[in-house]
Design a protein around this motif. Sequence first.
Motif, PDB file in Angstrom:
ATOM      1  N   GLY B  22       0.818  -1.212   0.000  1.00 50.65           N
ATOM      2  CA  GLY B  22       0.000   0.000   0.000  1.00 50.65           C
ATOM      3  C   GLY B  22       0.848   1.256   0.000  1.00 50.65           C
ATOM      4  N   THR B  23       1.949   1.222   0.744  1.00 49.75           N
ATOM      5  CA  THR B  23       2.806   2.404   0.855  1.00 49.75           C
ATOM      6  C   THR B  23       3.659   2.592  -0.407  1.00 49.75           C
ATOM      7  N   TRP B  26       1.613   3.419  -3.525  1.00 51.32           N
ATOM      8  CA  TRP B  26       1.130   4.798  -3.628  1.00 51.32           C
ATOM      9  C   TRP B  26       2.177   5.681  -4.308  1.00 51.32           C
ATOM     10  N   LEU B  30       1.981   7.443  -7.978  1.00 51.63           N
ATOM     11  CA  LEU B  30       2.204   8.890  -8.019  1.00 51.63           C
ATOM     12  C   LEU B  30       3.254   9.231  -9.074  1.00 51.63           C
ATOM     13  N   ALA B 205      -3.514   1.673  -4.367  1.00 48.28           N
ATOM     14  CA  ALA B 205      -2.898   2.998  -4.535  1.00 48.28           C
ATOM     15  C   ALA B 205      -3.638   3.815  -5.596  1.00 48.28           C
ATOM     16  N   ALA B 208      -6.814   5.143  -4.111  1.00 47.51           N
ATOM     17  CA  ALA B 208      -6.586   6.280  -3.203  1.00 47.51           C
ATOM     18  C   ALA B 208      -6.305   7.556  -4.000  1.00 47.51           C
ATOM     19  N   LEU B 209      -5.513   7.430  -5.059  1.00 49.41           N
ATOM     20  CA  LEU B 209      -5.203   8.609  -5.871  1.00 49.41           C
ATOM     21  C   LEU B 209      -6.440   9.101  -6.617  1.00 49.41           C
ATOM     22  N   GLY B 218      -4.014   9.388   1.655  1.00 49.53           N
ATOM     23  CA  GLY B 218      -3.922   8.490   0.497  1.00 49.53           C
ATOM     24  C   GLY B 218      -3.168   7.212   0.831  1.00 49.53           C
ATOM     25  N   ILE B 219      -2.029   7.368   1.519  1.00 47.51           N
ATOM     26  CA  ILE B 219      -1.232   6.182   1.881  1.00 47.51           C
ATOM     27  C   ILE B 219      -2.011   5.331   2.892  1.00 47.51           C
ATOM     28  N   SER B 222      -4.648   3.491   1.040  1.00 48.68           N
ATOM     29  CA  SER B 222      -4.014   2.488   0.186  1.00 48.68           C
ATOM     30  C   SER B 222      -3.622   1.248   1.008  1.00 48.68           C
TER      31      SER B 222
END
Lengths: 229, 268
Positions: B22-23, B26, B30, B205, B208-209, B218-219, B222
Amino acid sequence: MVDTKRVCCQPERGLVLRDVTLTAGSTCVLRDASLTVPLSGMTLLSGRNGAGKSTLLRAMLGLVPLQGGEILTHGLPPAQARQHIGYMPQSVTDAALLLPAVSHVRAAVDGLRWGLPLRLRPRREEADRLLALTGASAFAHRPLGLLSGGERQRVGLAQALAGNPDLLLLDEPLAALDHAGQEQTVRLLGDLTARLGIGIVLTSHETEALAGVVTRVMQLADGGLHVRV
Amino acid sequence: MFEFDFMRHAFVGAAVVSVLAGTVGWFLMLRRQAFAAHALSHIGFSGAAGAVWLGFPPLSGMVVFSLMAGFVIGAEREGERGVPAQRDSTIGLVLAASLGLGAWFLHMSNRGSSLATTLLFGDVLGIDLRTLEALCGVAVLCLGLLAFLGRRLLFASLAPEVARARGVPARLVSVVFMAVAALACAACAEVAGALLAFSLMIGPAATALKLGLGPLAGIALSVGLALGLSWGGLMLSWVTDAPVPFWIGLGAALSYALADLWRRFRSL
């Protein structure tokens, strides 16, 4: 706010070129050019398309290498000078268009630090201050991709002002703006120089919109840089 | 279902991998590096095949191969605007070369189809304690590096030219991040398999974006979604007997579609 202590202690204000040779692809931007010019107020860097205006701005920041000579900005070589310079490239940003505009400015505010922030509030407050300064508070929480060209320019300016620079280098800030947008941006830039005492160097073909506002014009032509006040 | 060791290991492993995916995912999204996430997990497959042939654990081969590829992809020279001009070509060719090697490793190991199936589709129910420890080690290393790099990485991702102009070592940041992404992909492949490893990185991710959330929110979303997908996948797999990666892949696409619908609904 401008760090006046820092400004007072610098030996040589302005832009100094010493025997500078700079090329962009096959174009010779500068050939053994030497020049000293103050950068207070607003300076227009002009020249025909492809003359190397953007390249010269990028050379002042050390982003492109010189083929000879040296460039000093406020008495400092590019690697040190860029700590005191804010930069806004021609295309402000086309990354992460879904992220709110304020996130882009917050990232610029503490983007030079390693590690996790201990406190988030100072960063938020500084970003809000910069957005207010550039008149972008009203749309700060909207996704960047939904903003108009002029609104994005204001967000880009807020990013460039992060770190409290003494000097702003703006690459075509009036491009892709309609007449009203150009007028607003010119007014904003004039306001920034007057209120914060920041010097601005900008490239633009919109000389009419800038008439009466610029302090001096630096003309890039034939491998030389010619200044008129 | 928690009375079995293998299920408990699977849930813990999935949780560790979800936080990581998830981290890292993201940041990958991005930076518009979805193709890199896809390629790195496939490259990990080749490494795992090589490791099995040489008698090492598959995870070690995944890590080594992904890491090497991450360095090659991350070290590519940047173009004028701060983004490598040939990024997709480089990733594609590194992927092609490593898949070729992977095919050769499978051929040499003489365990072709069964091994390939395991590596491609993962074996989350086969995670033992040793693998779990290795996954935790990889996750701690990656998240530690990301925490150290985070603010500069975010700045360089959102405004590459401005960041370089302010003195951010964008290329170094890019190389270290790709190494982190490579390790994360290898870890994800252990749970979801090489074919669907990137679904855990990309789906949550991208969702979330799509919702337009700032970095922290967001993170967090995600990671939460990745956790929901992997744990949900495990539970549904238990109930339905369909493979875990099937549910993860389907859930990733569904969450993105829902986010898209919600965004359209809001803009009406």
